[in-house]
Design a protein around this motif. Sequence first.
Motif, PDB file in Angstrom:
ATOM      1  N   MET A 223      32.086  17.275 -51.306  1.00 29.74           N
ATOM      2  CA  MET A 223      32.434  17.843 -50.005  1.00 29.74           C
ATOM      3  C   MET A 223      31.612  17.241 -48.878  1.00 29.74           C
ATOM      4  N   GLY A 224      30.907  16.142 -49.167  1.00 32.61           N
ATOM      5  CA  GLY A 224      30.221  15.383 -48.127  1.00 32.61           C
ATOM      6  C   GLY A 224      29.004  16.044 -47.521  1.00 32.61           C
ATOM      7  N   GLN A 225      28.433  17.023 -48.213  1.00 26.11           N
ATOM      8  CA  GLN A 225      27.226  17.682 -47.707  1.00 26.11           C
ATOM      9  C   GLN A 225      26.463  18.283 -48.878  1.00 26.11           C
ATOM     10  N   LEU A 226      25.175  18.551 -48.679  1.00 28.95           N
ATOM     11  CA  LEU A 226      24.435  19.402 -49.605  1.00 28.95           C
ATOM     12  C   LEU A 226      24.618  20.853 -49.148  1.00 28.95           C
ATOM     13  N   VAL A 227      24.201  21.776 -49.975  1.00 27.60           N
ATOM     14  CA  VAL A 227      24.246  23.191 -49.593  1.00 27.60           C
ATOM     15  C   VAL A 227      23.348  23.400 -48.374  1.00 27.60           C
ATOM     16  N   LYS A 228      23.865  24.090 -47.372  1.00 26.10           N
ATOM     17  CA  LYS A 228      23.104  24.369 -46.148  1.00 26.10           C
ATOM     18  C   LYS A 228      22.599  25.814 -46.174  1.00 26.10           C
ATOM     19  N   PRO A 229      21.299  26.022 -45.905  1.00 23.27           N
ATOM     20  CA  PRO A 229      20.743  27.373 -45.946  1.00 23.27           C
ATOM     21  C   PRO A 229      21.495  28.381 -45.079  1.00 23.27           C
ATOM     22  N   ALA A 230      21.928  27.979 -43.894  1.00 27.43           N
ATOM     23  CA  ALA A 230      22.604  28.926 -42.991  1.00 27.43           C
ATOM     24  C   ALA A 230      23.933  29.397 -43.566  1.00 27.43           C
ATOM     25  N   GLN A 231      24.583  28.530 -44.353  1.00 28.17           N
ATOM     26  CA  GLN A 231      25.844  28.928 -44.987  1.00 28.17           C
ATOM     27  C   GLN A 231      25.581  29.903 -46.133  1.00 28.17           C
ATOM     28  N   LEU A 232      24.625  29.550 -46.978  1.00 24.87           N
ATOM     29  CA  LEU A 232      24.276  30.395 -48.118  1.00 24.87           C
ATOM     30  C   LEU A 232      23.752  31.750 -47.656  1.00 24.87           C
ATOM     31  N   ALA A 233      23.031  31.760 -46.545  1.00 23.92           N
ATOM     32  CA  ALA A 233      22.403  32.994 -46.058  1.00 23.92           C
ATOM     33  C   ALA A 233      23.420  34.103 -45.837  1.00 23.92           C
ATOM     34  N   ARG A 234      24.615  33.751 -45.352  1.00 24.92           N
ATOM     35  CA  ARG A 234      25.625  34.784 -45.066  1.00 24.92           C
ATOM     36  C   ARG A 234      26.157  35.435 -46.345  1.00 24.92           C
ATOM     37  N   LEU A 235      26.156  34.690 -47.438  1.00 27.84           N
ATOM     38  CA  LEU A 235      26.531  35.288 -48.721  1.00 27.84           C
ATOM     39  C   LEU A 235      25.436  36.263 -49.172  1.00 27.84           C
ATOM     40  N   ILE A 236      24.185  35.841 -49.024  1.00 28.86           N
ATOM     41  CA  ILE A 236      23.065  36.688 -49.424  1.00 28.86           C
ATOM     42  C   ILE A 236      23.038  37.973 -48.598  1.00 28.86           C
ATOM     43  N   THR A 237      23.251  37.858 -47.276  1.00 28.03           N
ATOM     44  CA  THR A 237      23.212  39.058 -46.436  1.00 28.03           C
ATOM     45  C   THR A 237      24.404  39.975 -46.711  1.00 28.03           C
ATOM     46  N   TYR A 238      25.534  39.405 -47.114  1.00 29.37           N
ATOM     47  CA  TYR A 238      26.670  40.230 -47.547  1.00 29.37           C
ATOM     48  C   TYR A 238      26.290  41.019 -48.795  1.00 29.37           C
ATOM     49  N   MET A 239      25.691  40.330 -49.775  1.00 23.63           N
ATOM     50  CA  MET A 239      25.321  40.986 -51.032  1.00 23.63           C
ATOM     51  C   MET A 239      24.255  42.057 -50.803  1.00 23.63           C
ATOM     52  N   LEU A 240      23.404  41.830 -49.810  1.00 22.98           N
ATOM     53  CA  LEU A 240      22.358  42.799 -49.484  1.00 22.98           C
ATOM     54  C   LEU A 240      22.933  44.028 -48.787  1.00 22.98           C
ATOM     55  N   SER A 241      24.020  43.838 -48.061  1.00 30.86           N
ATOM     56  CA  SER A 241      24.561  44.881 -47.181  1.00 30.86           C
ATOM     57  C   SER A 241      25.429  45.894 -47.930  1.00 30.86           C
ATOM     58  N   PRO A 242      25.648  47.065 -47.312  1.00 29.98           N
ATOM     59  CA  PRO A 242      26.547  48.056 -47.902  1.00 29.98           C
ATOM     60  C   PRO A 242      27.993  47.558 -48.014  1.00 29.98           C
ATOM     61  N   GLN A 243      28.336  46.511 -47.254  1.00 30.12           N
ATOM     62  CA  GLN A 243      29.695  45.962 -47.324  1.00 30.12           C
ATOM     63  C   GLN A 243      30.064  45.500 -48.731  1.00 30.12           C
ATOM     64  N   SER A 244      29.062  45.098 -49.515  1.00 31.07           N
ATOM     65  CA  SER A 244      29.361  44.600 -50.864  1.00 31.07           C
ATOM     66  C   SER A 244      29.554  45.735 -51.870  1.00 31.07           C
ATOM     67  N   GLY A 245      29.553  46.972 -51.364  1.00 33.49           N
ATOM     68  CA  GLY A 245      29.998  48.117 -52.171  1.00 33.49           C
ATOM     69  C   GLY A 245      29.247  48.319 -53.470  1.00 33.49           C
ATOM     70  N   VAL A 246      29.997  48.315 -54.585  1.00 34.30           N
ATOM     71  CA  VAL A 246      29.398  48.587 -55.900  1.00 34.30           C
ATOM     72  C   VAL A 246      28.973  47.308 -56.618  1.00 34.30           C
ATOM     73  N   MET A 247      29.046  46.189 -55.950  1.00 34.49           N
ATOM     74  CA  MET A 247      28.713  44.901 -56.581  1.00 34.49           C
ATOM     75  C   MET A 247      27.274  44.905 -57.092  1.00 34.49           C
TER      76      MET A 247
END
Length: 264
Positions: A223-247
């Motif tokens: 995909m022409g890039q390495l993993v970018k911290p700012a992109q990954l961060a939004r997944l982590i903050t989703y998992m941390l948040s109540p939005q991720s429900g019972v996950m």
Amino acid sequence: MSGMDNRNSETRAIVTGGAQGIGFAVAEALADEGCKALALVGRSQEKGERAAAVLKKKGIDVIFIAADVAKVADCRRAVDTALRHFGTINGLVNSAATSARGSLIETSEDLFDQIFATNVRGPFFLMQGVVAHLLGRKAPGSIVNVLSMSAHAGQSFLTPYSTSKGALMTLTKNVANSYRANRIRCNAVLPGWMDTEGEAIVQATFHNAPADWLERAEAAQPMGQLVKPAQLARLITYMLSPQSGVMTGSLVDYDQNIAGVIGE
């Protein structure tokens, strides 16, 4: 405000490795999502104060705690310091890690112990402190551990590192199972090769990488890039948040290369 804008408005979090790389990207994302209470944990006072200053400008109550997660006493002090300052904590991101190189044959006892102390023992005792606090308050909480695609096997020069991430993978699932009835969730992300300040140092130190190593590396990726911290961060903050429900107990690969695929 949209859901993403305020989904962490009730989050009061400790973020290790919070002064740079993934940890700081997570802290910035949490700030954008309404988090008002953040404790950054890291070894460098200078980097930590600089990171905290950036976040304070966003109106966040942020403290930096100088600590080495390889030391259990530092882990306990970090949790105690955050609790004294904020009163309560309901989030933890274990981002601090060492990716020191070592094959099976070349790894010394000291290197093995250093890697496991930082990558497994540190997160273990940080989680112990946060979970004990949550149980005492009968309060829900959320933990995200940053693993690595290397947890699936890893390269020959990353044997103790890969093994440590495998141990943290099992620990993530065990904690998730142990405290699900207490509404304490524990998940993990497994990023692939990432563009961070730490990676640049590793490339120069261990691989004699040229100045344009990043450009070359990204050109060779699907995909022409390495993993970018700012992109990954939004997944982590989703998992941390109540939005991720019972996950809980989830291990999410975050890469453009698929574990288990051999050739094409």
